[in-house]
Design an enzyme around this catalytic site. Structure first.
Site, PDB file in Angstrom:
ATOM      1  N   ASP A   1      32.452  45.966  37.051  1.00 18.89           N
ATOM      2  CA  ASP A   1      33.858  45.630  37.011  1.00 18.89           C
ATOM      3  C   ASP A   1      34.600  46.856  37.539  1.00 18.89           C
ATOM      4  O   ASP A   1      34.052  47.964  37.557  1.00 18.89           O
ATOM      5  CB  ASP A   1      34.299  45.265  35.584  1.00 18.89           C
ATOM      6  CG  ASP A   1      35.565  44.423  35.621  1.00 18.89           C
ATOM      7  OD1 ASP A   1      35.832  43.673  34.658  1.00 18.89           O
ATOM      8  OD2 ASP A   1      36.291  44.481  36.638  1.00 18.89           O
ATOM      9  N   TRP A   2      35.807  46.666  37.937  1.00 18.60           N
ATOM     10  CA  TRP A   2      36.545  47.742  38.622  1.00 18.60           C
ATOM     11  C   TRP A   2      36.873  48.864  37.628  1.00 18.60           C
ATOM     12  O   TRP A   2      37.648  48.669  36.694  1.00 18.60           O
ATOM     13  CB  TRP A   2      37.792  47.166  39.292  1.00 18.60           C
ATOM     14  CG  TRP A   2      37.571  46.728  40.699  1.00 18.60           C
ATOM     15  CD1 TRP A   2      38.236  47.164  41.814  1.00 18.60           C
ATOM     16  CD2 TRP A   2      36.616  45.776  41.173  1.00 18.60           C
ATOM     17  NE1 TRP A   2      37.783  46.536  42.938  1.00 18.60           N
ATOM     18  CE2 TRP A   2      36.752  45.691  42.590  1.00 18.60           C
ATOM     19  CE3 TRP A   2      35.643  44.975  40.578  1.00 18.60           C
ATOM     20  CZ2 TRP A   2      35.975  44.853  43.377  1.00 18.60           C
ATOM     21  CZ3 TRP A   2      34.862  44.149  41.360  1.00 18.60           C
ATOM     22  CH2 TRP A   2      35.035  44.082  42.735  1.00 18.60           C
TER      23      TRP A   2
END
Ligand code: GLC
Length: 727
Positions: free
Chosen positions: A263-264
């Site tokens: 995930d970012w």
């Protein structure tokens, strides 16, 4: 002469070497694995490292020297997000990136129709492909454990079987077009509060029976090409770099051959990312060569601290994804905004709307019966494609509920806002200043007196602390004074229909005062037409709830263990403050809790009404030679209009050595029936359907004995049962 010969020879050599370089990879139609091996054999260590982390906000690098393209990623599960700047979260303000917003995934789940999943995946991936995207960051299949979770609208409800069955066809349809799905967020991402570091404490049995199955279906049955790690921790490790979830379960036990994307900003350590199963690091807030899987990682490989085999495995997974998507000669061109896409958006929404109450069949609304129809509520006009976080969409157009109703009922429709969601003037956390709210309420009540019927259109929206990534709701009640307004409206107008939009359940204290209620989730670009088609009876609603609507917040199991159960507590570990949440309810999530512990819900899981009626016959079961059972039940449309009926199959274990839920969903089918028509709903029950996860042996186990198959119209509305004998 000699000089000319030399020049010609050099030119020829240059041409030949160019020609060779031009053939830097095998025939694009060669098997993917051959292309992966070939590319890997030609790549330098540095090139392999370059492709395992971001080169921009939403791309990871290709291998320009070898003619291998970058991977273009984009949110989100409901449509292709607008272009963002190369290196920031700012919109790039392109003028050609508007798209169709499709209904929320909770709405798709509410259709209980796997055909809708296939239609959805096919349409949405055509838009991704046309926008030049290779990987869709979605769909999400995290379980709705907490009704306040800000991202429930992106997920597919409280039951792992329903989520798994509904997500498989979606993935298959998307990937058939040469676009990768990126199933998220793997796993145990069930709240936004402290999402970046909360450590989830949960039993092995709940992991195996509740939180893994939908992901397992996506990997083993649908063959998703990528998966996104979640921000939270499990076993004290971030799930974007977690050896237990990513290597032991995902890659070794399930045989996942695709790519794990962080995930970012979900990556926190070079070593843990290197050995913890991460393949592409995205969104780490630093310069790209400073990413955990960039220079530092390359240095560790060169020093032998990380075996080359680990780098090769990561690079091979990335290349495999490229040859399946951006380098896939069969990837479609796609299209955006076609009539077929708007039809898909509308059809999915029409089948996802749930009719929760319809006293004296006030619905469908016959225009001739009414002189003036008052529409009240901010959600009648609010654009729900914007907001909500990473799943937000820039659309070509959205038909609002108000516009949709006006298209059908013309100038019989009058509108007042009724309440505002403006910023609090009086400092109240809930909506605009009291004066403005009072003025709007008074206006609505006055208008209601003069109307023949009122349609209230409210619920939640995509702003913070509503249905929005990064924040959870602050309570189970609807905001902005809606409950009071609805109650007051019912006092001045008995013909009151409530239409709500939300990704999560909420309290409905006024339900006895209103004549009808439709719940719509989020319907996307065709919202108004979709809603009007159901309200007018052009379409008979057939959705059923993928979540339990409790009467009170505290009825949900996650709230029954104090803050430890939700949102968790702060705890010092090794002199560091950590966030710990404890899933003390174990497997008793959603209806598994309400039924087993006899807590009456407002609206049960699997519930939904129709404009027609259905009669269920007697269920029968036959044991098959392969050890499965076939359960069958005739269903008849006993009403006057065409309708679709979701028939649900639950299994209960009549006697077991461990505690088990009163019953669990193990099958469903949706029958389309004309008036008077009868069809059989047929289910296949397998030994796994009878099993529970045994923590003593760390394996699934079905104990010999009798089981009951419940054929039902909802989790609490069992129409027929039949016994299955496991020897
Ligand atoms: C966000 C979300 C994830 C999304 C990603 C890129 O933080 O958690 O779902 O795909 O970042 O926007």
């Amino acid at each position: 002469m000699k000089r000319n010969l030399l020049v010609s020879a050099l030119l020829l050599l240059g041409f030949v070497s160019l020609k060779c370089n031009a053939q830097v990879y095998l025939d694009p139609n060669a098997p993917v694995e051959d292309r992966v091996k070939d590319a890997l054999s030609r790549m330098t260590v540095h090139e392999k490292v370059l492709i395992i982390h971001a080169q921009s906000g939403f791309t990871s690098a290709g291998v320009p020297r070898l003619g291998i393209r970058q991977l273009n990623m984009s949110d989100g599960p409901h449509g292709a997000r607008e272009e963002l700047d190369w290196n920031s979260w700012r919109p790039a303000r392109w003028t050609n990136d508007s798209i169709v917003a499709f209904p929320s995934l909770t709405c798709l789940a509410a259709t209980w129709n796997t055909d809708m999943s296939r239609i959805y995946g096919s349409a949405v991936s055509e838009e991704f492909a046309f926008r030049g995207k290779d990987m869709m960051l979605g769909p999400g299949v995290n379980i709705n454990r907490v009704p306040l979770n800000g991202r429930n609208f992106e997920y597919m409800g409280e039951d792992p079987y329903l989520a798994g069955e509904m997500v498989v066809p979606y993935i298959q349809a998307v990937q058939k077009n040469g676009v990768a799905t990126c199933i998220k967020h793997f796993f145990l991402n069930n709240q936004e509060m402290w999402r970046s570091d909360v450590n989830v404490n949960v039993s092995e049995r709940a992991v195996e029976e509740i939180y893994l199955p939908a992901f397992e279906a996506a990997v083993k049955r649908a063959g998703t090409w990528s998966i996104m790690g979640s921000y939270n921790k499990w076993l004290d490790r971030h799930c974007c770099q977690n050896d237990s979830s990513l290597n032991s379960i995902l890659k070794r036990r399930w045989g996942f051959d695709g790519v794990v994307v962080s995930d970012w900003g979900g990556t926190h350590s070079t070593e843990e990312a290197a050995f913890g199963g991460l393949d592409i690091e995205m969104g780490s807030a630093k310069s790209y060569n400073a990413y955990y899987l960039a220079d530092d990682f390359e240095q560790m490989v060169k020093e032998g601290k990380v075996p080359m085999s680990i780098l090769d495995d990561k690079a091979a997974r990335v290349l495999r994804t490229m040859f399946r998507t951006c380098m896939n000669p069969r990837k479609i061109i796609g299209n955006i905004g076609s009539e077929a896409h708007y039809d898909a958006c509308r059809n999915i929404g029409e089948e996802g709307i749930v009719l929760l109450k319809n006293e004296k069949s006030i619905l469908p609304l016959q225009a001739d019966n009414y002189r003036k129809i008052l529409v009240v509520g901010d959600n009648a006009t609010r654009n729900m494609s914007y907001g909500g976080g990473s799943s937000e969409l820039k659309t070509r157009f959205d038909i609002s509920p108000l516009d949709g109703l006006r298209k059908v009922y013309g100038d019989k429709i009058v509108y007042v806002q009724g309440y505002t969601t403006g910023r609090p003037a009086s400092g109240s956390a809930d909506g605009a200043g009291d004066d403005e709210q009072a003025r709007l309420k008074t206006e609505a009540l006055e208008a209601a007196k003069d109307a023949d019927l009122v349609i209230f259109i409210g619920g939640m929206n995509k702003s913070r602390h509503q249905d929005c990534e990064g924040t959870d709701r602050e309570g189970y009640e609807l905001n902005y004074g809606q409950n009071d307004l609805i109650t007051q409206l019912a006092k001045v107008q008995k013909n009151l229909i409530v239409v709500t939009f939300s990704g999560s359940p909420f309290a409905t204290p006024w339900i006895k005062d209103v004549r009808a209620m439709l719940h719509c989730w989020y319907l996307g670009s065709m919202s108004g037409e979709t809603l009007a088609n159901v309200i007018s009876g052009k379409v008979n609603p057939s959705g059923k709830l993928p979540v339990t609507f409790a009467k009170r917040q505290e009825d949900y199991p996650c709230f029954q263990y104090g803050p430890e159960g939700y949102p968790g507590i702060e705890k010092r570990v090794d002199d560091k403050v950590t966030h710990q949440v404890y899933y003390k309810e174990g497997i008793y999530v959603g209806y598994r809790h309400f039924n087993t512990n006899k807590v009456e819900p407002q609206f049960p899981f699997g519930f939904g009404l129709s404009y027609t009626t259905f009669r269920y016959g007697k269920a029968s079961a036959t044991a098959n030679a392969d050890g499965t059972w076939t359960v069958s039940v005739p269903v008849t449309n006993t009403g006057k209009v065409f309708g679709k009926e979701v028939v649900e199959l639950y299994i209960s274990d009549d006697e077991c050595s461990v505690d088990r839920p009163a019953k669990e969903l193990k099958g469903f089918t949706k029958l389309a029936l004309s008036p008077g028509e009868t069809k059989d709903a047929t289910f296949t029950v397998t030994r796994r359907d009878l099993s529970f996860f045994d923590e003593a042996t760390h394996a699934w186990k079905a104990e010999p004995g009798t089981f009951t198959a419940h054929v039902a119209a909802s989790e609490t509305d069992v129409r027929s049962t039949v016994t299955l004998e496991l020897r």
